[in-house]
Design a protein around this motif. Sequence first.
Motif, PDB file in Angstrom:
ATOM      1  N   CYS A  36      13.471  56.947  90.633  1.00 27.34           N
ATOM      2  CA  CYS A  36      14.520  56.103  90.053  1.00 27.34           C
ATOM      3  C   CYS A  36      15.034  55.021  90.992  1.00 27.34           C
ATOM      4  O   CYS A  36      15.727  54.105  90.544  1.00 27.34           O
ATOM      5  CB  CYS A  36      15.704  56.971  89.620  1.00 27.34           C
ATOM      6  SG  CYS A  36      15.304  58.129  88.302  1.00 27.34           S
ATOM      7  N   GLY A  71      26.007  64.290  90.622  1.00 25.54           N
ATOM      8  CA  GLY A  71      25.577  63.253  89.698  1.00 25.54           C
ATOM      9  C   GLY A  71      26.753  62.349  89.354  1.00 25.54           C
ATOM     10  O   GLY A  71      27.847  62.499  89.884  1.00 25.54           O
ATOM     11  N   SER A  73      28.041  58.356  87.138  1.00 26.76           N
ATOM     12  CA  SER A  73      27.689  57.027  86.635  1.00 26.76           C
ATOM     13  C   SER A  73      28.887  56.103  86.792  1.00 26.76           C
ATOM     14  O   SER A  73      29.980  56.535  87.119  1.00 26.76           O
ATOM     15  CB  SER A  73      27.281  57.097  85.160  1.00 26.76           C
ATOM     16  OG  SER A  73      28.384  57.457  84.363  1.00 26.76           O
ATOM     17  N   PRO A  80      23.504  57.122  83.977  1.00 31.33           N
ATOM     18  CA  PRO A  80      23.938  58.221  84.837  1.00 31.33           C
ATOM     19  C   PRO A  80      22.834  58.725  85.763  1.00 31.33           C
ATOM     20  O   PRO A  80      21.653  58.635  85.445  1.00 31.33           O
ATOM     21  CB  PRO A  80      24.334  59.306  83.845  1.00 31.33           C
ATOM     22  CG  PRO A  80      23.503  59.044  82.642  1.00 31.33           C
ATOM     23  CD  PRO A  80      23.320  57.550  82.590  1.00 31.33           C
ATOM     24  N   SER A  82      21.537  62.143  87.342  1.00 35.54           N
ATOM     25  CA  SER A  82      21.684  63.583  87.120  1.00 35.54           C
ATOM     26  C   SER A  82      21.979  64.286  88.443  1.00 35.54           C
ATOM     27  O   SER A  82      21.645  63.772  89.516  1.00 35.54           O
ATOM     28  CB  SER A  82      20.415  64.153  86.490  1.00 35.54           C
ATOM     29  OG  SER A  82      19.311  63.930  87.343  1.00 35.54           O
ATOM     30  N   PRO A  83      22.605  65.453  88.373  1.00 38.20           N
ATOM     31  CA  PRO A  83      22.891  66.208  89.594  1.00 38.20           C
ATOM     32  C   PRO A  83      21.593  66.650  90.274  1.00 38.20           C
ATOM     33  O   PRO A  83      20.588  66.904  89.608  1.00 38.20           O
ATOM     34  CB  PRO A  83      23.663  67.433  89.098  1.00 38.20           C
ATOM     35  CG  PRO A  83      24.002  67.194  87.687  1.00 38.20           C
ATOM     36  CD  PRO A  83      23.120  66.110  87.179  1.00 38.20           C
ATOM     37  N   ASN A  84      21.626  66.724  91.586  1.00 44.00           N
ATOM     38  CA  ASN A  84      20.475  67.145  92.383  1.00 44.00           C
ATOM     39  C   ASN A  84      20.921  68.240  93.332  1.00 44.00           C
ATOM     40  O   ASN A  84      21.486  67.956  94.385  1.00 44.00           O
ATOM     41  CB  ASN A  84      19.905  65.959  93.163  1.00 44.00           C
ATOM     42  CG  ASN A  84      19.358  64.898  92.233  1.00 44.00           C
ATOM     43  OD1 ASN A  84      18.265  65.020  91.724  1.00 44.00           O
ATOM     44  ND2 ASN A  84      20.156  63.868  91.972  1.00 44.00           N
TER      45      ASN A  84
END
Length: 104
Positions: A36, A71, A73, A80, A82-84
């Motif tokens: 991304c 995560g 936005s 957004p 996403s959580p990692n």
Amino acid sequence: MKTLLSAAALAAFALTSGAAFADGEAALTKSGCMACHAKDKKLVGPSFKDIAAKYKGQDVTAKLFDKVRKGGSGVFGPIPMSPNGPDKIADQDLKDAIAVILKS
């Protein structure tokens, strides 16, 4: 003799700082960040260069660490992130990756 010791100390520092940079680069690739993000152009998310410019001169390592973990936005647009979690990128790898991003 002092000059030789100073040169050896500088060389050791250069090697260790280069290793840390390589670890951060590897973490970015291994954990999927590059799907991304790119170093110098916007993909789905902002470029690392844009992130570094936005936070230049600020101590934001903890803030960015939290942002990656939870995560979010709205900071760079509506898409957004996403959580990692630690299952995707280990804590030390994430710290190394953030250091690389902020030096971009």
